[in-house]
Motif scaffolding. Structure first.
Motif, PDB file in Angstrom:
ATOM      1  N   ALA A 155       0.836  -1.201   0.000  1.00  0.00           N
ATOM      2  CA  ALA A 155       0.000   0.000   0.000  1.00  0.00           C
ATOM      3  C   ALA A 155       0.874   1.255   0.000  1.00  0.00           C
ATOM      4  N   ILE A 156       1.962   1.213   0.748  1.00  0.00           N
ATOM      5  CA  ILE A 156       2.890   2.359   0.781  1.00  0.00           C
ATOM      6  C   ILE A 156       3.546   2.537  -0.584  1.00  0.00           C
ATOM      7  N   GLU A 157       3.915   1.444  -1.242  1.00  0.00           N
ATOM      8  CA  GLU A 157       4.471   1.538  -2.600  1.00  0.00           C
ATOM      9  C   GLU A 157       3.462   2.144  -3.570  1.00  0.00           C
ATOM     10  N   MET A 158       2.175   1.865  -3.365  1.00  0.00           N
ATOM     11  CA  MET A 158       1.140   2.442  -4.223  1.00  0.00           C
ATOM     12  C   MET A 158       1.091   3.963  -4.073  1.00  0.00           C
ATOM     13  N   VAL A 159       1.412   4.461  -2.893  1.00  0.00           N
ATOM     14  CA  VAL A 159       1.531   5.915  -2.711  1.00  0.00           C
ATOM     15  C   VAL A 159       2.731   6.420  -3.503  1.00  0.00           C
ATOM     16  N   MET A 160       3.849   5.730  -3.362  1.00  0.00           N
ATOM     17  CA  MET A 160       5.092   6.197  -3.972  1.00  0.00           C
ATOM     18  C   MET A 160       5.046   6.198  -5.500  1.00  0.00           C
ATOM     19  N   ASP A 161       4.260   5.286  -6.106  1.00  0.00           N
ATOM     20  CA  ASP A 161       4.183   5.280  -7.579  1.00  0.00           C
ATOM     21  C   ASP A 161       2.869   5.878  -8.095  1.00  0.00           C
ATOM     22  N   ASN A 162       2.194   6.631  -7.228  1.00  0.00           N
ATOM     23  CA  ASN A 162       0.997   7.411  -7.597  1.00  0.00           C
ATOM     24  C   ASN A 162      -0.227   6.591  -7.970  1.00  0.00           C
ATOM     25  N   ARG A 163      -0.291   5.352  -7.528  1.00  0.00           N
ATOM     26  CA  ARG A 163      -1.538   4.599  -7.699  1.00  0.00           C
ATOM     27  C   ARG A 163      -2.532   4.971  -6.607  1.00  0.00           C
ATOM     28  N   ILE A 164      -2.049   5.525  -5.496  1.00  0.00           N
ATOM     29  CA  ILE A 164      -2.904   6.110  -4.460  1.00  0.00           C
ATOM     30  C   ILE A 164      -2.592   7.599  -4.438  1.00  0.00           C
ATOM     31  N   THR A 165      -3.631   8.419  -4.671  1.00  0.00           N
ATOM     32  CA  THR A 165      -3.433   9.870  -4.725  1.00  0.00           C
ATOM     33  C   THR A 165      -4.321  10.639  -3.758  1.00  0.00           C
ATOM     34  N   ASP A 166      -5.247   9.984  -3.112  1.00  0.00           N
ATOM     35  CA  ASP A 166      -6.126  10.633  -2.143  1.00  0.00           C
ATOM     36  C   ASP A 166      -5.289  11.197  -0.995  1.00  0.00           C
ATOM     37  N   SER A 167      -5.542  12.455  -0.615  1.00  0.00           N
ATOM     38  CA  SER A 167      -4.678  13.127   0.362  1.00  0.00           C
ATOM     39  C   SER A 167      -4.675  12.463   1.732  1.00  0.00           C
ATOM     40  N   LEU A 168      -5.837  12.038   2.236  1.00  0.00           N
ATOM     41  CA  LEU A 168      -5.863  11.364   3.533  1.00  0.00           C
ATOM     42  C   LEU A 168      -5.085  10.053   3.482  1.00  0.00           C
ATOM     43  N   SER A 169      -5.232   9.314   2.401  1.00  0.00           N
ATOM     44  CA  SER A 169      -4.534   8.040   2.252  1.00  0.00           C
ATOM     45  C   SER A 169      -3.033   8.244   2.153  1.00  0.00           C
ATOM     46  N   VAL A 170      -2.610   9.194   1.338  1.00  0.00           N
ATOM     47  CA  VAL A 170      -1.178   9.467   1.179  1.00  0.00           C
ATOM     48  C   VAL A 170      -0.575   9.871   2.522  1.00  0.00           C
ATOM     49  N   TYR A 171      -1.193  10.838   3.168  1.00  0.00           N
ATOM     50  CA  TYR A 171      -0.691  11.312   4.461  1.00  0.00           C
ATOM     51  C   TYR A 171      -0.624  10.176   5.481  1.00  0.00           C
ATOM     52  N   GLY A 172      -1.725   9.447   5.605  1.00  0.00           N
ATOM     53  CA  GLY A 172      -1.792   8.394   6.610  1.00  0.00           C
ATOM     54  C   GLY A 172      -0.807   7.271   6.352  1.00  0.00           C
ATOM     55  N   LEU A 173      -0.720   6.804   5.121  1.00  0.00           N
ATOM     56  CA  LEU A 173       0.180   5.693   4.821  1.00  0.00           C
ATOM     57  C   LEU A 173       1.643   6.100   4.972  1.00  0.00           C
ATOM     58  N   LEU A 174       1.999   7.311   4.554  1.00  0.00           N
ATOM     59  CA  LEU A 174       3.380   7.737   4.717  1.00  0.00           C
ATOM     60  C   LEU A 174       3.729   7.959   6.195  1.00  0.00           C
ATOM     61  N   LYS A 175       2.766   8.445   6.964  1.00  0.00           N
ATOM     62  CA  LYS A 175       3.024   8.616   8.396  1.00  0.00           C
ATOM     63  C   LYS A 175       3.203   7.258   9.076  1.00  0.00           C
ATOM     64  N   VAL A 176       2.371   6.282   8.721  1.00  0.00           N
ATOM     65  CA  VAL A 176       2.525   4.933   9.267  1.00  0.00           C
ATOM     66  C   VAL A 176       3.875   4.354   8.855  1.00  0.00           C
ATOM     67  N   ALA A 177       4.271   4.560   7.609  1.00  0.00           N
ATOM     68  CA  ALA A 177       5.572   4.046   7.153  1.00  0.00           C
ATOM     69  C   ALA A 177       6.697   4.610   8.006  1.00  0.00           C
ATOM     70  N   ARG A 178       6.624   5.886   8.282  1.00  0.00           N
ATOM     71  CA  ARG A 178       7.670   6.523   9.110  1.00  0.00           C
ATOM     72  C   ARG A 178       7.629   5.994  10.545  1.00  0.00           C
ATOM     73  N   LEU A 179       6.423   5.899  11.116  1.00  0.00           N
ATOM     74  CA  LEU A 179       6.288   5.430  12.497  1.00  0.00           C
ATOM     75  C   LEU A 179       6.745   3.989  12.664  1.00  0.00           C
ATOM     76  N   LYS A 180       6.534   3.174  11.627  1.00  0.00           N
ATOM     77  CA  LYS A 180       6.880   1.748  11.711  1.00  0.00           C
ATOM     78  C   LYS A 180       8.237   1.437  11.084  1.00  0.00           C
ATOM     79  N   GLY A 181       8.897   2.457  10.558  1.00  0.00           N
ATOM     80  CA  GLY A 181      10.212   2.234   9.965  1.00  0.00           C
ATOM     81  C   GLY A 181      10.194   1.411   8.695  1.00  0.00           C
ATOM     82  N   ILE A 182       9.135   1.567   7.899  1.00  0.00           N
ATOM     83  CA  ILE A 182       9.004   0.813   6.638  1.00  0.00           C
ATOM     84  C   ILE A 182       9.645   1.594   5.511  1.00  0.00           C
TER      85      ILE A 182
END
Length: 182
Positions: A155-182
């Motif tokens: 799901a985080i990769e989908m943000v990075m390659d623009n398959r997910i563009t919704d602002s809440l999803s992008v923000y939330g998934l990237l924040k989770v990635a940072r918090l979990k060290g992904i």
């Protein structure tokens, strides 16, 4: 230097559109430079609520649906609107159950976001939901949703390659990635 005092002066404000979800205002203003101007403001009558469910195996759930204003299909974290006068956590619990059937015993709010602060006052809240139990979905009449369980890292990769563009999803998934060290 930060100040909480507005450099803008409102001369007049007129509601030009109003429905159960939004109110649009046209405002005559004096700009910070002292010149006359206009401003359009979209007031949202609900809070934006986003949830990232994560199970013990490190999987999450995305919801796919056609987004009418964009005229395209969108993969997103489970999300919806929460009444202004209701605790965002209560709204998040309801939305997760409605869209995925999931019930979470462990909740953490990980962020607050303004979705487009140049023209709207919409405020969003992002939660991580864990310790999950599967139940039945309760879709709204307006929803035709697909539900997809996938690795959180995908799901985080989908943000990075623009398959997910919704602002809440992008923000939330990237924040989770940072918090979990992904």
């Amino acid at each position: 230097m930060q100040t909480d005092q507005s450099p803008w002066k409102t001369v007049s404000s007129t509601v030009v559109y109003d429905n159960p979800w939004i109110r649009l205002r046209h405002e005559e203003v004096i700009t910070p430079a002292g010149t006359s101007g206009i401003y359009g403001v979209a007031h949202f009558k609900n809070k934006a609520i986003g949830i990232i469910p994560i199970d013990k195996e490190g999987y999450t759930w995305l919801v796919g649906q056609y987004r009418y204003p964009l005229e395209e299909y969108s993969w997103e974290i489970p999300m919806g609107g929460g009444s202004i006068d209701v605790d965002p956590l209560i709204s998040a619990q309801r939305e997760l159950k409605e869209e995925t059937g999931l019930i979470a015993l462990d909740w953490q709010m990980i962020g607050r976001i303004h979705t487009s602060n140049s023209v709207t006052d919409e405020e969003g809240f992002i939660f991580v939901a864990q310790d999950l139990e599967q139940g039945e979905t309760e879709f709204d009449d307006t929803e035709v949703l697909q539900i997809w369980r996938l690795p959180l890292s995908e799901a985080i990769e989908m943000v990075m390659d623009n398959r997910i563009t919704d602002s809440l999803s992008v923000y939330g998934l990237l924040k989770v990635a940072r918090l979990k060290g992904i």
